[in-house]
Design a protein around this motif. Structure first.
Motif, PDB file in Angstrom:
ATOM      1  N   GLY A 173       1.939  40.180  57.633  1.00 48.90           N
ATOM      2  CA  GLY A 173       1.472  39.025  56.861  1.00 48.90           C
ATOM      3  C   GLY A 173       2.557  38.497  55.930  1.00 48.90           C
ATOM      4  N   ALA A 174       3.264  39.425  55.287  1.00 48.65           N
ATOM      5  CA  ALA A 174       4.323  39.001  54.362  1.00 48.65           C
ATOM      6  C   ALA A 174       5.410  38.242  55.115  1.00 48.65           C
ATOM      7  CB  ALA A 174       4.903  40.222  53.646  1.00 48.65           C
ATOM      8  N   LEU A 175       5.726  38.710  56.339  1.00 49.05           N
ATOM      9  CA  LEU A 175       6.742  38.001  57.129  1.00 49.05           C
ATOM     10  C   LEU A 175       6.262  36.601  57.490  1.00 49.05           C
ATOM     11  CD1 LEU A 175       8.034  40.851  59.469  1.00 49.05           C
ATOM     12  CD2 LEU A 175       9.234  39.745  57.576  1.00 49.05           C
ATOM     13  N   LEU A 176       4.955  36.494  57.754  1.00 44.94           N
ATOM     14  CA  LEU A 176       4.391  35.180  58.078  1.00 44.94           C
ATOM     15  C   LEU A 176       4.503  34.249  56.860  1.00 44.94           C
ATOM     16  CD1 LEU A 176       3.238  34.095  60.637  1.00 44.94           C
ATOM     17  CD2 LEU A 176       0.967  34.823  59.912  1.00 44.94           C
ATOM     18  N   LEU A 177       4.294  34.800  55.668  1.00 41.61           N
ATOM     19  CA  LEU A 177       4.440  33.998  54.449  1.00 41.61           C
ATOM     20  C   LEU A 177       5.882  33.531  54.294  1.00 41.61           C
ATOM     21  CD1 LEU A 177       2.217  36.040  51.958  1.00 41.61           C
ATOM     22  CD2 LEU A 177       1.679  33.853  53.010  1.00 41.61           C
ATOM     23  N   LEU A 178       6.817  34.412  54.648  1.00 39.79           N
ATOM     24  CA  LEU A 178       8.225  34.033  54.585  1.00 39.79           C
ATOM     25  C   LEU A 178       8.511  32.902  55.573  1.00 39.79           C
ATOM     26  CD1 LEU A 178      10.609  35.079  52.925  1.00 39.79           C
ATOM     27  CD2 LEU A 178      11.264  36.481  54.873  1.00 39.79           C
ATOM     28  N   PHE A 179       7.913  33.011  56.768  1.00 38.38           N
ATOM     29  CA  PHE A 179       8.047  31.942  57.759  1.00 38.38           C
ATOM     30  C   PHE A 179       7.508  30.631  57.182  1.00 38.38           C
ATOM     31  CE2 PHE A 179       5.405  29.465  60.690  1.00 38.38           C
ATOM     32  CZ  PHE A 179       6.391  28.940  61.512  1.00 38.38           C
ATOM     33  N   ALA A 180       6.364  30.707  56.501  1.00 40.64           N
ATOM     34  CA  ALA A 180       5.772  29.499  55.923  1.00 40.64           C
ATOM     35  C   ALA A 180       6.726  28.877  54.911  1.00 40.64           C
ATOM     36  CB  ALA A 180       4.442  29.833  55.261  1.00 40.64           C
ATOM     37  N   PHE A 181       7.388  29.733  54.119  1.00 39.36           N
ATOM     38  CA  PHE A 181       8.325  29.211  53.124  1.00 39.36           C
ATOM     39  C   PHE A 181       9.498  28.508  53.810  1.00 39.36           C
ATOM     40  CE2 PHE A 181      11.928  29.485  50.228  1.00 39.36           C
ATOM     41  CZ  PHE A 181      11.380  28.917  49.096  1.00 39.36           C
ATOM     42  N   PHE A 182      10.026  29.138  54.882  1.00 34.59           N
ATOM     43  CA  PHE A 182      11.135  28.503  55.588  1.00 34.59           C
ATOM     44  C   PHE A 182      10.693  27.203  56.251  1.00 34.59           C
ATOM     45  CE2 PHE A 182      13.266  32.711  55.348  1.00 34.59           C
ATOM     46  CZ  PHE A 182      14.415  32.259  54.716  1.00 34.59           C
ATOM     47  N   SER A 183       9.433  27.169  56.696  1.00 34.77           N
ATOM     48  CA  SER A 183       8.916  25.923  57.270  1.00 34.77           C
ATOM     49  C   SER A 183       8.939  24.811  56.234  1.00 34.77           C
ATOM     50  CB  SER A 183       7.485  26.121  57.774  1.00 34.77           C
ATOM     51  OG  SER A 183       7.442  27.148  58.720  1.00 34.77           O
ATOM     52  N   LEU A 184       8.589  25.153  54.986  1.00 32.02           N
ATOM     53  CA  LEU A 184       8.629  24.151  53.917  1.00 32.02           C
ATOM     54  C   LEU A 184      10.053  23.644  53.709  1.00 32.02           C
ATOM     55  CD1 LEU A 184       6.346  25.508  51.047  1.00 32.02           C
ATOM     56  CD2 LEU A 184       5.941  23.530  52.504  1.00 32.02           C
ATOM     57  N   ALA A 185      11.011  24.592  53.726  1.00 29.55           N
ATOM     58  CA  ALA A 185      12.402  24.200  53.524  1.00 29.55           C
ATOM     59  C   ALA A 185      12.864  23.292  54.649  1.00 29.55           C
ATOM     60  CB  ALA A 185      13.282  25.447  53.436  1.00 29.55           C
ATOM     61  N   LEU A 186      12.507  23.681  55.884  1.00 27.01           N
ATOM     62  CA  LEU A 186      12.892  22.893  57.047  1.00 27.01           C
ATOM     63  C   LEU A 186      12.245  21.513  56.997  1.00 27.01           C
ATOM     64  CD1 LEU A 186      14.603  23.284  59.558  1.00 27.01           C
ATOM     65  CD2 LEU A 186      12.545  24.010  60.769  1.00 27.01           C
ATOM     66  N   GLN A 187      10.966  21.499  56.587  1.00 23.31           N
ATOM     67  CA  GLN A 187      10.243  20.232  56.480  1.00 23.31           C
ATOM     68  C   GLN A 187      10.959  19.292  55.515  1.00 23.31           C
ATOM     69  OE1 GLN A 187       6.927  20.181  53.898  1.00 23.31           O
ATOM     70  NE2 GLN A 187       5.728  18.773  55.156  1.00 23.31           N
ATOM     71  N   LEU A 188      11.413  19.853  54.391  1.00 21.67           N
ATOM     72  CA  LEU A 188      12.080  19.017  53.395  1.00 21.67           C
ATOM     73  C   LEU A 188      13.394  18.475  53.966  1.00 21.67           C
ATOM     74  CD1 LEU A 188      12.024  17.976  50.491  1.00 21.67           C
ATOM     75  CD2 LEU A 188      13.266  20.021  49.813  1.00 21.67           C
ATOM     76  N   TRP A 189      14.124  19.348  54.645  1.00 18.22           N
ATOM     77  CA  TRP A 189      15.398  18.962  55.256  1.00 18.22           C
ATOM     78  C   TRP A 189      15.188  17.817  56.243  1.00 18.22           C
ATOM     79  CZ3 TRP A 189      20.479  19.539  54.795  1.00 18.22           C
ATOM     80  CH2 TRP A 189      21.297  19.297  55.894  1.00 18.22           C
ATOM     81  N   ILE A 190      14.224  18.007  57.169  1.00 19.27           N
ATOM     82  CA  ILE A 190      13.968  16.979  58.185  1.00 19.27           C
ATOM     83  C   ILE A 190      13.498  15.686  57.522  1.00 19.27           C
ATOM     84  CG2 ILE A 190      12.471  16.378  60.139  1.00 19.27           C
ATOM     85  CD1 ILE A 190      12.430  19.365  60.843  1.00 19.27           C
ATOM     86  N   SER A 191      12.623  15.837  56.523  1.00 18.48           N
ATOM     87  CA  SER A 191      12.067  14.647  55.879  1.00 18.48           C
ATOM     88  C   SER A 191      13.155  13.822  55.195  1.00 18.48           C
ATOM     89  CB  SER A 191      11.011  15.046  54.849  1.00 18.48           C
ATOM     90  OG  SER A 191      10.061  15.888  55.417  1.00 18.48           O
ATOM     91  N   VAL A 192      14.091  14.516  54.544  1.00 20.63           N
ATOM     92  CA  VAL A 192      15.161  13.785  53.868  1.00 20.63           C
ATOM     93  C   VAL A 192      16.040  13.093  54.900  1.00 20.63           C
ATOM     94  CG1 VAL A 192      17.226  14.041  52.436  1.00 20.63           C
ATOM     95  CG2 VAL A 192      15.142  15.267  51.841  1.00 20.63           C
ATOM     96  N   ARG A 193      16.334  13.808  55.998  1.00 18.22           N
ATOM     97  CA  ARG A 193      17.207  13.225  57.012  1.00 18.22           C
ATOM     98  C   ARG A 193      16.566  12.003  57.680  1.00 18.22           C
ATOM     99  NH1 ARG A 193      18.869  17.279  61.497  1.00 18.22           N
ATOM    100  NH2 ARG A 193      16.961  16.326  62.237  1.00 18.22           N
TER     101      ARG A 193
END
Lengths: 699, 297
Positions: free
Chosen positions: A517-537
């Protein structure tokens, strides 16, 4: 001797790799490498950011447009940026602790001291430097816009609050490089944190980080309450305020009354540690019960400080994405106020097991259960808001729905814990840990992430990318379930919180699932980072300058995205609830200007970052007994305050031409942008001009 | 059929350690833990009234009223006035019932309340050290570290204090936990085991590096066996003297104390005899005296 005067008690042994070099046992090397990697990230990260700012010439922009800005919107964004940075650290620590317990049968890879620092920094960071800055940031951004104000009541004090909070966060980050941090947990109970038992610098880091942060939060609370009382636009009576603003008012009142007991507790503990007082020691009449009462007099209202703003966010989200006015507005307002008042009457439930009499425990237990009533009413009001609505399952809605379904389970376990006879069996176990994470992750964090997704287009002028946003939201929900439901089981099986290792093989399956579960939460955090990156681009494809991407209902949607520095070129006038929906339905949104006057806005000031820096210098000196540094920091702070008294030119005049220019540009954009229905909400056609849901239904 | 047989076996394994040590109040071994389990389950049952509709109706609402395809959208729909009464009334009634239960159970299961109805108690005085417990049997004049032996079916009256930071004393299979606090504070706890068995005991309040190892076995034995055990301790025990006290005062585990006091039989729990008269009372008095330093007399 002379070195002591300069460096105090800061020696080479404070470096994270020192023990590993001196005594290279396997355990020391593993722990030393983890600690050194963290310290390296802090130092390297700070250096990389500095080099980037210098080489690109962004330093000037950062300084004059952001750090010294008194604009509540920019301060809000900076608070949220701080929260995300600290979330990255807090979450990483959580994953490492879950990893330790997943292999913790008879051992594991962390040593006891390192593990103690992990759970102490994790809790301290997540409460004081993640949740608090996140909600303070969202409030800062949204609340003045929702009540049609130009700024908060005390813009300079707002900047000082941010400076102090950031200084506290910096102090916690410094403890990665110059170790150790406290092992006394986020609540820092004496006598464990007294000199007798923890003579190192750890508890002092904790004391000063928390003190800086709570000073900042007290000032924020005063600021928010004053703003809501005094700065509402014409017609915005208290019972026309959006529910989010109502929850902010309750939170602000709680901050004003709950933060001082914490500062008192940490202050008295500091007197014990630095000057040999005996408030909470075992000797000379000291009694830690006084600490427990002071700490939880803060600690319980704190739970509602971090959760009420999220309740406000959910209210806005359910109503907006159901295309319906909020059901039971008055009841929700009263329920919020009830919760705020009751939150001061229940603090003893944090220590039922410390030996009070049964009637006292029972009284506090029943008071605790009473809070369940207004909270339960709220959940059903949100459900009835969806009833006969037209529900769009966007990212904020996924968080909101995940929240109500998970939160009621946390409510159940909360009622269980409120019963002293049951609490005696689950207190201090992982059941309790699961319970408060069940309140704080779906309650606070989901709400803040929903707010981030919901108001991001308002703040930056473009929507966030949807696919990774969804992945992140499902990741948070599923990760939470996997990481924390096993902890309920472990608690019922008698596993204490803060356990480095265990000897019961029966615990192992649970700790492994929690790790996944903790790893899944980490994945969720990276998804947020990726989302921000894509959104800015890809920002050009999701521009919403017109400002209303979600068919919003309250005033913050009635201005451009991003809004001008002065928020509203024309001060809104309000005749009821959901004023922007009313205006859109009546065809009265987007009006030309009349009788434009110049606006006075506060000029930038270096006082906020200056006091933050002075606070950091002073407290770092105190932690390491570098008295000259502590005095220098204090003198710097005093000098900054006095110098500010001589500044006369504190206001900037925004001329009529600038205001008219912006407004005409915005109106032209409104004219040029076709209004879209909700079917096209997530497509590039949504440029921020909405067909109101009610009119869409009629068509 | 098979599943039905497996569930209790799995549950039993989960609630019991691999060596048969009882871990949880969900498999209660005494009257207090048993009532705590009942209360636990009753609360869950009542709370289901409030929670189940949320878990069932939320997905239904999202599906039924989904944008575009869902049932008729009526943003101006008004709900009847009595809905709000129900919304307030149901949780009020649930909390009302649970409140009565809470009041009664808090009094009935108060750790301070002597279990007089079950007969004369055995007195055990517990002192928390870093990171082990000292168990003193004042009436028998013996003491142990790392293991607590007591007769099944006899109520135990505990007095607790700490010679270090706060600790929380807990035998889950028998009942709730109570803090042991320093500075001369004494807390009380009353427990009883229904039948012989081995129950895990532990500290739940973090107190430093050895925290996770501060566990012990609470062993309930038949009354006759208990008397035999006391006699054995009286013959084999090491005196609770300055040497024993200095071993206890160190930051170490029960096993470390055993190694220090009896290197030959280090695998066995520490057994101490004789114990000085009023040992526990003296500890408490010393800790609460204001003249710890040189202040006063």
């Amino acid at each position: 001797m002379t070195w002591d005067i300069i460096f105090g008690r800061l020696g080479l042994d404070a470096l994270p790799f020192w023990q590993m070099i001196q005594d290279p046992t396997q355990s020391n090397v593993v722990n030393g490498l983890i600690a050194s990697a963290a310290a390296f990230l802090v130092v390297f990260g700070a250096l990389a950011v500095t080099v980037l700012l210098m080489s690109r010439g962004w330093w000037r922009v950062l300084w004059s447009d952001w750090l010294t800005s008194l604009d509540h919107k920019k301060i809000g964004i900076m608070y949220i940026a701080l929260a995300f940075i600290m979330l990255a650290r807090g979450l990483t620590e959580a994953v490492i602790m879950r990893g330790q317990q997943a292999v913790g049968l008879y051992g594991g890879f962390l040593n006891a001291d390192h593990f103690g620092q992990f759970f102490s920094t994790h809790g301290t960071i997540m409460i004081f430097f993640m949740a608090m800055p996140f909600l303070t940031g969202v409030i800062n951004y949204v609340m003045p816009l929702q009540i049609g104000a130009r700024d908060v009541s005390f813009p300079l004090m707002n900047s000082v609050s941010l400076g102090l909070t950031a200084a506290g966060a910096a102090l916690v980050m410094a403890s990665l490089v110059f170790q150790p941090f406290s092992t006394g947990g986020w609540s820092g109970y004496p006598p464990f944190t007294e000199m007798t038992y923890s003579p190192d610098a750890g508890p002092d880091y904790w004391i000063w980080a928390v003190t800086l942060s709570s000073l900042g939060s007290t000032l924020s609370g005063i600021n928010f309450a004053a703003t809501i009382y005094k700065n509402r636009c014409p017609g915005m009576t208290l019972f026309r305020m959006p529910l989010f603003t109502w929850t902010v008012l309750c939170t602000a009142i709680l901050m004003i009354f709950a933060m001082p007991p914490l500062m008192l507790a940490t202050g008295l503990l500091a007197l014990d540690r630095y000057l040999g007082f005996h408030f909470f020691t075992n000797e000379l009449g000291g009694n830690m019960m006084n600490y427990a009462n002071l700490f939880w007099l803060f600690g319980h209202p704190e739970v509602y400080i971090v959760i009420l703003p999220s309740f406000g966010v959910y209210s806005e989200v359910f109503s907006t994405f159901s295309g319906k006015r909020l059901y039971g507005y008055t009841v929700l307002v009263l329920a919020t106020m009830c919760i705020a008042v009751l939150s001061f009457t229940v603090w003893v439930h944090h220590f039922f097991t410390m030996g009070q009499s049964a009637p006292l425990n029972a009284a506090f237990g029943i008071a605790t259960m009473l809070i369940g009533i207004p909270t339960g009413v709220k959940v059903y009001d949100w459900m009835l808001t969806m009833y006969r609505g037209s529900i769009r399952m966007t990212v904020p809605m996924i968080y909101a729905v995940g929240f109500i379904m998970l939160f009621v389970i946390g409510g159940l376990t909360g009622i269980l814990l409120a019963n002293p006879s049951v609490d005696y069996q689950v207190h201090n176990t992982l059941f309790l840990v699961a319970h408060f994470h069940n309140m704080l992750i779906p309650g606070t964090l989901f709400g803040m992430l929903a707010a981030y997704t919901f108001w991001f287009p308002k703040a930056f002028g473009f929507r966030l990318e949807e696919t990774w946003g969804r992945r992140a939201s499902y990741g948070w929900v599923a990760g939470f379930i996997l990481a924390f439901f096993p902890l309920y089981g472990l608690g019922l099986l008698g596993m204490p919180r803060r356990s480095l290792s265990f000897v019961e093989p029966a615990y192992l399956p649970f700790t492994i699932v929690a790790m996944v579960g903790a790893l899944l939460l980490l994945f969720a955090f990276f998804s947020l980072a990726l989302q921000l990156w894509i959104s800015v681009r890809e920002r050009e494809t999701r521009r919403v300058f017109v400002g209303d991407p979600w068919d919003g209902r309250s005033l913050e949607w009635a201005t451009s995205a991003p809004p001008p520095e002065w928020n509203f070129s024309r001060t809104p006038e309000v005749t009821g609830r959901d004023p922007f929906t009313t205006a859109k339905e009546g065809g009265e949104a987007y009006q030309p200007l009349r009788d434009v006057k110049a606006i006075e806005m506060p000029r930038n000031s270096i006082l906020g970052p200056g006091l933050g820096l002075a606070g950091l210098i002073c407290t770092f000196g105190l932690v390491w007994y570098m008295w000259w540094l502590a005095i220098a920091g204090a003198v710097l702070a005093l000098a900054a305050l006095v110098a500010r008294g001589f500044v006369r030119d504190t206001e900037r005049r925004v001329e009529v031409a600038e205001i008219v220019g912006h407004h005409d540009q915005w109106l032209a954009a409104v004219q040029a942008t076709p209004a879209v229905t909700r079917a096209k909400e997530l497509t590039p056609e949504n440029r921020g001009h909405a067909v109101p849901s009610t009119q869409e239904a009629l068509a | 059929m098979r599943v039905r047989r497996i569930i209790p076996i799995v549950a039993f394994l989960a609630l019991t350690g691999c060596d048969g040590t009882q871990l949880s109040f969900l498999n209660p071994q005494g009257p207090i833990a048993s009532q705590q389990r009942t209360h636990f389950l009753v609360i869950i049952a009542f709370m289901t009234i409030v929670i189940l509709p949320v878990l069932v109706l939320t997905p239904l609402l999202i599906w039924r009223y989904r944008y575009g395809k869902g049932a008729s959208y009526m943003p101006e729909a008004r709900l009847p006035w009595w809905i709000e009464i129900v919304l307030l009334g149901v949780p009020l009634m649930v909390v009302g019932v649970l409140g009565v239960l809470l009041w009664r159970n808090t009094a009935a299961l108060d750790p301070w309340r002597p279990m007089e109805e079950a007969g004369a108690p055995l007195h055990i005085q517990v002192v928390g050290y870093d990171w082990k417990w000292l168990f003193i049997y004042p009436d028998q004049g013996v003491a142990t570290v790392g293991e607590m032996v007591f007769p099944a079916g006899t109520p135990i009256a505990f007095e607790l204090t700490s010679e270090t930071v706060m600790q929380s004393f807990w035998i889950p299979a028998l009942g709730g936990q109570v803090y042991a606090m320093g500075g001369g504070m004494v807390t009380q706890l009353h427990l009883m085991a229904d039948r012989p068995g081995v129950f895990r005991g532990l500290n739940t309040q973090y107190n430093g590096l050895g925290f996770a190892e501060q566990q012990f076995n609470a062993r309930a034995v038949p009354a006759a066996e208990f008397n035999a055990w006391v006699s054995a301790v009286r013959t084999e025990g090491a005196p609770l003297d300055d040497r024993a006290m200095s071993a206890l005062a160190r930051k170490n585990t029960a096993q470390d104390v055993a190694r220090l006091l009896s290197p030959k039989a280090a695998a066995d729990p520490v057994r101490l005899f004789p114990v000085p008269e009023a040992f526990f009372a003296d500890l408490v008095r010393r800790a609460s005296a204001p003249s710890h330093g040189g202040y006063g007399h």
